[in-house]
Design an enzyme around this catalytic site. Structure first.
Site, PDB file in Angstrom:
ATOM      1  N   ASP A   1       0.817  -1.230  -0.162  1.00  0.00           N
ATOM      2  CA  ASP A   1       0.016  -0.044  -0.013  1.00  0.00           C
ATOM      3  C   ASP A   1       0.880   1.176   0.117  1.00  0.00           C
ATOM      4  OD1 ASP A   1      -2.103  -1.828   0.401  1.00  0.00           O
ATOM      5  OD2 ASP A   1      -1.922  -1.630   2.708  1.00  0.00           O
TER       6      ASP A   1
ATOM      7  N   GLU B   1     -11.757  -0.344  -3.261  1.00  0.00           N
ATOM      8  CA  GLU B   1     -10.959   0.402  -2.161  1.00  0.00           C
ATOM      9  C   GLU B   1      -9.737   1.070  -2.489  1.00  0.00           C
ATOM     10  OE1 GLU B   1      -9.361  -3.082   0.151  1.00  0.00           O
ATOM     11  OE2 GLU B   1      -8.182  -3.872  -1.650  1.00  0.00           O
TER      12      GLU B   1
HETATM   13  O1  FUB Z   1      -3.109  -3.956   3.262  1.00  0.00           O
HETATM   14  C1  FUB Z   1      -4.302  -4.230   3.733  1.00  0.00           C
HETATM   15  C2  FUB Z   1      -5.270  -3.864   2.507  1.00  0.00           C
HETATM   16  O2  FUB Z   1      -5.182  -4.617   1.592  1.00  0.00           O
HETATM   17  C3  FUB Z   1      -5.323  -2.547   2.090  1.00  0.00           C
HETATM   18  O3  FUB Z   1      -5.929  -1.682   3.221  1.00  0.00           O
HETATM   19  C4  FUB Z   1      -6.098  -2.620   0.992  1.00  0.00           C
HETATM   20  O4  FUB Z   1      -6.332  -1.221   0.071  1.00  0.00           O
HETATM   21  C5  FUB Z   1      -5.517  -3.680   0.471  1.00  0.00           C
HETATM   22  O5  FUB Z   1      -4.242  -3.166  -0.212  1.00  0.00           O
END
Ligand code: FUB
Length: 447
Positions: free
Chosen positions: A36, A207
């Site tokens: 991320d 997301e």
């Molecule tokens: O890293 C955990 C989760 O996985 C993140 O919050 C999402 O965006 C995905 O990358």
């Protein structure tokens, strides 16, 4: 271990790891997992705020994301990254549930003399439901950061991203129960109005919003499950809260089926870059991910050209500072070249090239020889059969610069030769196997 001792241990670890330099093509960080990746330019440098995946120490998360803290990294050339150590840990945030290991995707912005680090995590105690988003503040981009005692009111979800518009108004975007946005108050710690849903996005799971403004256009970019795993996609609009118009895909699904992707986009020294992640150092478990960078280009009408992930990544590699890793190639011949890990017991040691066909080759672009002080080249090579390898400069002009005659040996060996030509400035290099049989190359160095 009580909370005070855990905090002492965190600060001790911070002391040990700060000042470590980690060098990378793709993936860019080679001393730990980094997912991320949010990149921001502060004080003329690039600061990278990734999540920190770890193999889970508790059974509940053995097959899931597991993160206990955040490191920050900085770089002036996008090649050499300094790890400043832990800036926030689950153990020093009062509202985070102990041992929840849920320090997911963060962001950091600068506003009126302070740095605001936004991070999602699992709240403990009475508030214990889903994810909340907290803030930690600092006078410096690398900390120390002081976390607020409580998470933000009215923000339930993950993956915070903050945009500060040209008029100074800040907006926070997040995901979880849809894709939301709200204005932030001037303190950047509280939302000012009711969260609203982003309009204009395609159907399907989304997301990780990342929003930026370029030439008056607001770009709302996001990981999206178009089919089976996440692609990176984007929409544009003329208002920070939308509605947005869906434009298309920035990066297709990971070729190695890493289910998530998560990104940020920023401009540095006149070039735009996409930071994203794959699971390079953990090919069989895609919850241990690694940050990468590739250049990103805009069309004259503001639309974004699709980014094809590369191993070479970005930046100029110094010929003499560190060995050149041809396994992070710019191009390879259509057959006769494979890549594998050097040490299957420690994948962070990186990769090797395996040539198995006469005349197969690998290119590595943008190696800087400076004023031409390099006199010798050294190769780390493994070949039971022995063989011959040539090293050439193919740009700016084409010439052979070294020949390595490798004797038969059932182990790694290092062979040093004098360069045939003096090299100055930046060159694209090519390694070519001139003999039959298999020959493996770990790296080439210059001195
Ligand atoms: O890293 C955990 C989760 O996985 C993140 O919050 C999402 O965006 C995905 O990358």
């Amino acid at each position: 271990m009580n909370k005070i001792n855990r905090m002492r241990r965190s600060f001790f670890i911070l002391f040990i790891v700060s000042c470590m330099t980690v060098v990378g093509q793709n993936p860019i960080i080679s001393n730990q997992f980094t997912a991320d990746p949010t990149a921001r330019v502060f004080e003329g440098k690039v600061y990278l705020y990734p999540s920190h995946d770890i193999p889970s120490p508790i059974d509940r998360l053995k097959e899931w994301f597991c993160m206990e803290d955040y490191h920050v990294f900085s770089s002036e050339d996008l090649v050499n990254w300094q790890d400043h150590g832990v800036i926030v840990s689950q153990e020093n945030v009062p509202w985070v549930a102990p041992e929840s290991y849920s320090m997911w995707a963060p962001d950091c912005v600068y506003y009126n003399g302070k740095y605001y680090f936004y991070f999602p995590s699992a709240p403990g105690g009475e508030q214990r439901r889903g994810f909340a988003i907290g803030v930690a503040t600092s006078d410096k981009p690398y900390g120390p950061f002081t976390p607020e005692a409580n998470p933000m009111e009215g923000v339930t979800g993950i993956d915070p991203c903050v945009l500060i518009d040209d008029d100074g108004q800040a907006y926070i975007y997040w995901s979880g129960r849809g894709m939301s946005v709200a204005k932030l108050k001037k303190n950047l710690l509280e939302i000012e109005d009711e969260p609203q849903q982003i309009e204009g996005l395609p159907e399907g799971f989304k997301e990780g919003p990342f929003v930026f403004k370029r030439n008056g256009i607001y770009y709302y970019t996001f990981p999206w499950v178009r089919d089976k795993t996440e692609v990176l996609a984007y929409a544009t609009g003329d208002n920070p809260k939308g509605p947005f118009t869906f434009q298309g895909v920035i990066m297709d699904e990971s070729p190695v089926e890493c289910w998530t992707n998560h990104h940020s986009i920023m401009e540095y020294n006149g070039q735009w870059y996409l930071f994203y992640h794959h699971n390079d150092y953990s090919p069989s478990f895609d919850k241990n991910r690694s940050a990468r960078i590739d250049s990103i280009f805009f069309n004259p009408d503001g639309t974004i050209q699709k980014v094809i992930p590369t191993l070479r990544g970005v930046g100029i590699t110094s010929a003499t500072a560190k060995p050149v890793q041809f396994d992070r190639y710019s191009a390879i011949s259509s057959s006769g070249v494979a890549i594998d890990f050097v040490n299957n017991d420690n994948l962070f040691e990186g990769w090797k090239l395996i040539f198995n066909e006469k005349n197969s080759w690998a290119r590595y672009n943008r190696v800087d020889f400076g004023n031409g002080n390099a006199k010798k080249a050294k190769i780390r090579v493994f070949s039971k059969a022995g063989g011959n390898v040539s090293l050439s400069s193919i740009l700016p002009d084409s010439k052979t610069i070294a020949m390595f005659n490798v004797s038969e040996k059932n182990d790694w060996q290092e062979i040093s030769v004098t360069l045939n030509n003096k090299l100055e400035g930046i060159h694209d290099l090519q390694l070519t196997l001139l003999s039959e049989g298999e020959l493996q190359v770990d790296w080439i160095s210059f001195e």
